[in-house]
Design a protein around this motif. Structure first.
Motif, mmCIF file in Angstrom:
data_model
loop_
_atom_site.group_PDB
_atom_site.id
_atom_site.type_symbol
_atom_site.label_atom_id
_atom_site.label_comp_id
_atom_site.label_asym_id
_atom_site.label_seq_id
_atom_site.Cartn_x
_atom_site.Cartn_y
_atom_site.Cartn_z
ATOM 1 N N ILE A 21 32.636 -72.104 -25.507
ATOM 2 C CA ILE A 21 32.600 -70.815 -24.709
ATOM 3 C C ILE A 21 33.471 -69.995 -25.716
ATOM 4 O O ILE A 21 34.625 -70.241 -25.503
ATOM 5 C CB ILE A 21 32.868 -70.796 -23.222
ATOM 6 N N LEU A 22 32.928 -68.704 -26.183
ATOM 7 C CA LEU A 22 33.636 -67.714 -26.928
ATOM 8 C C LEU A 22 33.432 -66.347 -26.190
ATOM 9 O O LEU A 22 32.534 -66.138 -25.513
ATOM 10 C CB LEU A 22 33.120 -67.767 -28.262
ATOM 11 N N ARG A 23 34.340 -65.538 -26.349
ATOM 12 C CA ARG A 23 34.213 -64.204 -25.894
ATOM 13 C C ARG A 23 34.333 -63.233 -27.103
ATOM 14 O O ARG A 23 34.919 -63.222 -27.897
ATOM 15 C CB ARG A 23 35.472 -63.882 -25.164
ATOM 16 N N LYS A 24 33.266 -62.261 -26.756
ATOM 17 C CA LYS A 24 33.045 -61.112 -27.644
ATOM 18 C C LYS A 24 33.244 -59.792 -26.902
ATOM 19 O O LYS A 24 32.518 -59.839 -25.834
ATOM 20 C CB LYS A 24 31.634 -61.142 -28.260
ATOM 21 N N PRO A 25 33.508 -58.727 -27.507
ATOM 22 C CA PRO A 25 33.322 -57.224 -26.919
ATOM 23 C C PRO A 25 31.898 -56.856 -26.737
ATOM 24 O O PRO A 25 31.426 -57.028 -27.965
ATOM 25 C CB PRO A 25 34.345 -56.732 -27.656
ATOM 26 N N TYR A 26 31.464 -56.536 -25.795
ATOM 27 C CA TYR A 26 29.943 -56.208 -25.647
ATOM 28 C C TYR A 26 30.003 -54.768 -25.853
ATOM 29 O O TYR A 26 30.385 -53.971 -25.250
ATOM 30 C CB TYR A 26 29.755 -56.564 -24.119
ATOM 31 N N ASN A 27 29.233 -54.258 -26.950
ATOM 32 C CA ASN A 27 29.048 -53.005 -27.297
ATOM 33 C C ASN A 27 30.385 -52.134 -27.356
ATOM 34 O O ASN A 27 30.192 -51.026 -26.685
ATOM 35 C CB ASN A 27 27.942 -52.476 -26.569
ATOM 36 N N ASN A 28 31.573 -52.691 -27.544
ATOM 37 C CA ASN A 28 32.634 -52.083 -27.659
ATOM 38 C C ASN A 28 33.292 -51.866 -26.364
ATOM 39 O O ASN A 28 34.222 -51.102 -26.184
ATOM 40 C CB ASN A 28 32.562 -50.656 -28.516
ATOM 41 N N GLY A 29 32.557 -52.405 -25.343
ATOM 42 C CA GLY A 29 32.954 -52.202 -23.992
ATOM 43 C C GLY A 29 33.610 -53.330 -23.566
ATOM 44 O O GLY A 29 34.471 -53.996 -24.141
ATOM 45 N N PRO A 30 33.158 -54.031 -22.201
ATOM 46 C CA PRO A 30 33.997 -55.088 -21.537
ATOM 47 C C PRO A 30 33.589 -56.394 -22.576
ATOM 48 O O PRO A 30 32.728 -56.410 -23.123
ATOM 49 C CB PRO A 30 33.156 -54.983 -20.140
ATOM 50 N N VAL A 31 34.407 -57.409 -22.337
ATOM 51 C CA VAL A 31 34.447 -58.589 -23.136
ATOM 52 C C VAL A 31 33.626 -59.421 -22.387
ATOM 53 O O VAL A 31 33.885 -59.686 -21.263
ATOM 54 C CB VAL A 31 35.853 -59.183 -23.344
ATOM 55 N N LYS A 32 32.790 -60.189 -23.294
ATOM 56 C CA LYS A 32 31.594 -61.114 -22.381
ATOM 57 C C LYS A 32 31.819 -62.606 -22.841
ATOM 58 O O LYS A 32 32.208 -62.604 -24.113
ATOM 59 C CB LYS A 32 30.198 -60.634 -22.573
ATOM 60 N N SER A 33 31.855 -63.369 -21.786
ATOM 61 C CA SER A 33 31.864 -64.866 -22.361
ATOM 62 C C SER A 33 30.330 -65.482 -22.617
ATOM 63 O O SER A 33 29.640 -65.147 -21.713
ATOM 64 C CB SER A 33 32.439 -65.648 -21.104
ATOM 65 N N ASN A 34 30.249 -66.093 -23.630
ATOM 66 C CA ASN A 34 29.036 -66.601 -24.005
ATOM 67 C C ASN A 34 29.104 -68.050 -24.333
ATOM 68 O O ASN A 34 30.022 -68.652 -24.835
ATOM 69 C CB ASN A 34 28.566 -66.037 -25.367
ATOM 70 N N HIS A 35 28.189 -68.942 -23.612
ATOM 71 C CA HIS A 35 28.095 -70.383 -24.106
ATOM 72 C C HIS A 35 27.357 -70.438 -25.378
ATOM 73 O O HIS A 35 26.183 -69.956 -25.284
ATOM 74 C CB HIS A 35 27.618 -71.086 -22.794
ATOM 75 N N TRP A 36 27.964 -71.126 -26.322
ATOM 76 C CA TRP A 36 27.114 -71.503 -27.435
ATOM 77 C C TRP A 36 26.949 -72.873 -27.720
ATOM 78 O O TRP A 36 27.863 -73.845 -27.430
ATOM 79 C CB TRP A 36 28.037 -70.853 -28.793
ATOM 80 N N GLU A 37 25.889 -73.401 -28.474
ATOM 81 C CA GLU A 37 25.438 -74.490 -28.749
ATOM 82 C C GLU A 37 25.340 -74.342 -30.496
ATOM 83 O O GLU A 37 24.536 -73.640 -31.069
ATOM 84 C CB GLU A 37 24.212 -75.069 -28.551
ATOM 85 N N PHE A 38 26.564 -75.042 -31.306
ATOM 86 C CA PHE A 38 26.489 -74.685 -32.701
ATOM 87 C C PHE A 38 25.941 -76.227 -33.106
ATOM 88 O O PHE A 38 26.154 -77.247 -32.488
ATOM 89 C CB PHE A 38 27.794 -74.937 -33.168
ATOM 90 N N LYS A 39 25.038 -75.945 -34.258
ATOM 91 C CA LYS A 39 24.744 -77.208 -35.034
ATOM 92 C C LYS A 39 24.217 -76.972 -36.539
ATOM 93 O O LYS A 39 24.090 -76.067 -36.701
ATOM 94 C CB LYS A 39 23.019 -77.224 -34.383
#
Lengths: 131, 511
Positions: free
Chosen positions: B225-243
């Motif tokens: 689970i990684l966090r990224k700023p959403y359109n320079n606005g609030p930071v969103k948490s995303n669940h990722w599957e890396f392969k």
């Protein structure tokens, strides 16, 4: 044999003393209303070679110096005599019972009121050599 | 050696000599032949091969002369007429091709590629059309299927809730789906740049760990689970599957990342954890409280049990009178204990009590007025450094009780060997207005008593009217208003009590 009763509630102290005399648990009883008074007396007796108690019945919740403070202070006095402490309290807090086992002088944990049965158990504990 | 030219001449001769070659071409090679009178467009002729292509039986071909027109889709017939009119007008045009749809006998459509030849008279007017028909139904269907598949996958790739990203082995973007661009406000310029840049700094090591796992164990999904700023606005948490994707040599050359937004989920999780923490604290307080209750009530009940037994037994009248007096004392104390406990229960069980803004200085002055006689009698100097317009959100009854308790303690345990003073002042901390009540009185040895200061039935001075309830009650009241109380103290120097009033007006613990 000398017993200290360290207890802030005068009724409870009176009743304990009455029970001890009735059961002839010991020959002499001294009562103190808090840990500080008992400690001061103990310290003085230790320094002046006065009479040291054989048994201390110790309440836990007291003003000024409570039972725990008394036990810590008591440990700091290098008393040669083997003084046996019985904790006598209304507390049923499991932590309290567990905590008393960490003090080498404490040989028993008793619920109030002190009755014939409790005194018999104390007598028995006194006869068992302290490890 | 003879050149192949003789074959060309021979074939042309054959075509002119008889119908063998022509019959072979339109009856076998083509899927249909159409001969149309452009000057009388209702007249046309089709060969039997067309009917076979359209599913008819060789023995039962349609007898009607206009059956060919009925077999052609009306829309396509109309189009063909328009196309022919246009081509006929262009004198240079002899051939063209047009796709036509025919009805098959079973009701399905047959797609035909019509290669058309315009025959013109001496005046150059197009009079006839020869249409060589080739069945292209299978190709058309294949193409339609391919388009459908492409649409299907593109719908999946541009799905509204999943991010799809590919990076090279160095972590630079090689592919990003539309949703990712859209949500995070990027454009195609990010292709070739490091994918780490979009992740908030403290999550980058976590990302690198998972990428390392992709190299150790390729072709298997690794989750993070990684966090990224959403359109320079609030930071969103995303669940990722890396392969890790491998090439023919078994080397990891690309990382495929599929992710979706779990911000709401993580926020709810945090809320639950906060709630759990609040509940844990409450539970601890309740348990502690249960022990206090049991201890206090048991100590009186122990006395009562013993006294009742003694009164019941043999004894002289004098002794019994003492026991009876003790019994009275004990019952009175039990009643007092129960009253004290009731005070505490009331504070702890009222839950959300309405807070109101109060002028702190005004309340302090009122309390000092109530203590005026003692303050004058003991010549205590009082300073109040509190802004006159400072408002605090409080439960008014609690504020009264806290002020009275702290100030009467300061009076009660004042300095006796030096001029006594009490000083009240305020300052701000994030989320709190802090009121400090400072005295130069007896003080408390905090090395010995820090854990007990705010405990129940704790007293620290030889004072007969001390009940050991005041600070315990104050602490409960401050906490019920989401604040806290602290003490700084030194024996014979003085004490400073600091009351942290929460500036949060809302009293709901769960918000």
């Amino acid at each position: 044999m000398l017993t200290y009763i360290v207890e802030d509630d005068p009724v409870a102290a009176y009743l304990a003393e009455l029970m001890i005399r009735k059961e002839q648990f010991c020959s002499e009883v001294q009562s103190y209303v808090n840990g500080q008074r008992a400690f001061d007396s103990l310290k003085e007796a230790n320094e002046t070679g006065g009479a040291l108690p054989d048994v201390i019945l110790l309440d836990l919740n007291m003003p000024l110096m409570d039972g725990w403070d008394f036990l810590d202070a008591f440990d700091s006095l290098a008393i040669a005599k083997d003084v046996c402490v019985f904790v006598v309290t209304s507390s049923i807090r499991p932590d309290d019972i567990e905590k008393t086992t960490h003090y080498k002088h404490v040989r028993g944990f008793f619920s109030k009121p002190i009755d014939e049965k409790a005194l018999k158990r104390m007598q028995h504990l006194l006869e068992v050599p302290n490890n | 050696m003879r050149t192949p030219d003789y074959l060309q001449a021979e074939l042309l001769d054959l075509a002119v000599a008889d119908a063998t070659l022509f019959n072979f071409l339109h009856g076998t090679v083509l899927d249909g032949l159409w001969y149309w009178d452009l000057q009388a467009p209702e007249n046309g002729w089709v060969n039997s091969k067309l009917w076979l292509t359209l599913g008819h039986d060789a023995q039962h071909l349609p007898p009607e002369p206009n059956a060919w027109q009925a077999a052609l889709l009306p829309a396509d017939f109309a189009t063909m007429q328009q196309v022919v009119a246009a081509k006929a007008a262009d004198a240079a045009c002899h051939t063209f091709s047009q796709v036509l749809r025919f009805h098959r006998l079973d009701g399905s459509e047959v797609w035909m590629d019509c290669r058309a030849l315009l025959l013109r008279n001496e005046a150059g007017t197009a009079t006839r059309l020869v249409g060589a028909l080739l069945n292209i139904t299978r190709e058309v269907e294949k193409e339609a299927y391919a388009v459908e598949i492409a649409n299907h996958y593109s719908t999946i790739l541009s799905n509204q809730s999943v991010y799809i990203i590919k990076t090279d082995a160095a972590g630079n973007y090689t592919y990003v789906n539309d949703l990712f661009y859209e949500r995070f406000g990027y454009d195609a310029q990010i292709i070739g740049t490091s994918s780490l840049n979009s992740i908030i700094e403290e999550d980058r090591p976590k990302c690198l760990d998972v990428v390392a796992q992709c190299f150790v164990e390729p072709e298997v999904p690794h989750q993070v689970i990684l966090r990224k700023p959403y359109n320079n606005g609030p930071v969103k948490s995303n669940h990722w599957e890396f392969k890790g994707l491998v090439d023919e040599q078994g080397q990891v050359t690309e990382i495929l990342c599929v992710g979706y937004d779990v911000t709401l989920l993580t926020e709810n999780l945090q809320k639950s954890q906060h709630l759990l923490e609040v509940t844990k604290q409450q539970n601890l307080r309740l348990q502690n409280f249960a022990y206090i209750i049991s201890h206090n009530i048991r100590s009186h009940s122990a006395n009562l049990t013993s006294l009742a037994k003694l009164l019941d037994g043999n004894g002289n009248a004098d002794q019994k009178a003492i026991f009876l007096q003790m019994l009275n004392t004990s019952t009175a104390k039990l009643a007092e204990t129960i009253a004290n406990l009731n005070d505490i229960v009331t504070i702890n069980t009222q839950g959300a009590i309405a807070k109101e803004p109060r002028l702190l200085k005004e309340e302090i002055i009122k309390t000092l007025d109530a203590l005026n006689v003692q303050i004058r009698q003991h010549q205590i100097r009082v300073e109040v450094d509190v802004p006159a317009d400072l408002l605090v959100p409080v439960v008014p009854a609690y504020l009264d009780s806290i002020l009275l308790n702290l100030l009467s303690n300061a009076v009660k345990y004042r300095a006796t060997e030096r001029p006594a003073f009490i000083r009240l002042y305020t300052y701000q901390e994030p989320g709190f207005i802090v009121l400090a009540v400072q005295d130069n009185g007896l003080g408390i040895d905090l090395n010995r008593n820090r854990n007990k200061v705010f405990g129940m039935y704790k007293t620290f001075h030889n004072n007969d009217d001390a009940r050991g309830m005041g600070l315990f009650i104050s602490k409960n009241q401050v906490e019920a208003m989401q604040g806290r109380i602290e003490i700084e103290s030194q024996t014979d120097v003085g004490s400073t009590f600091k009351v942290f009033f929460s500036t949060n007006v809302d009293v709901d613990l769960y918000s």
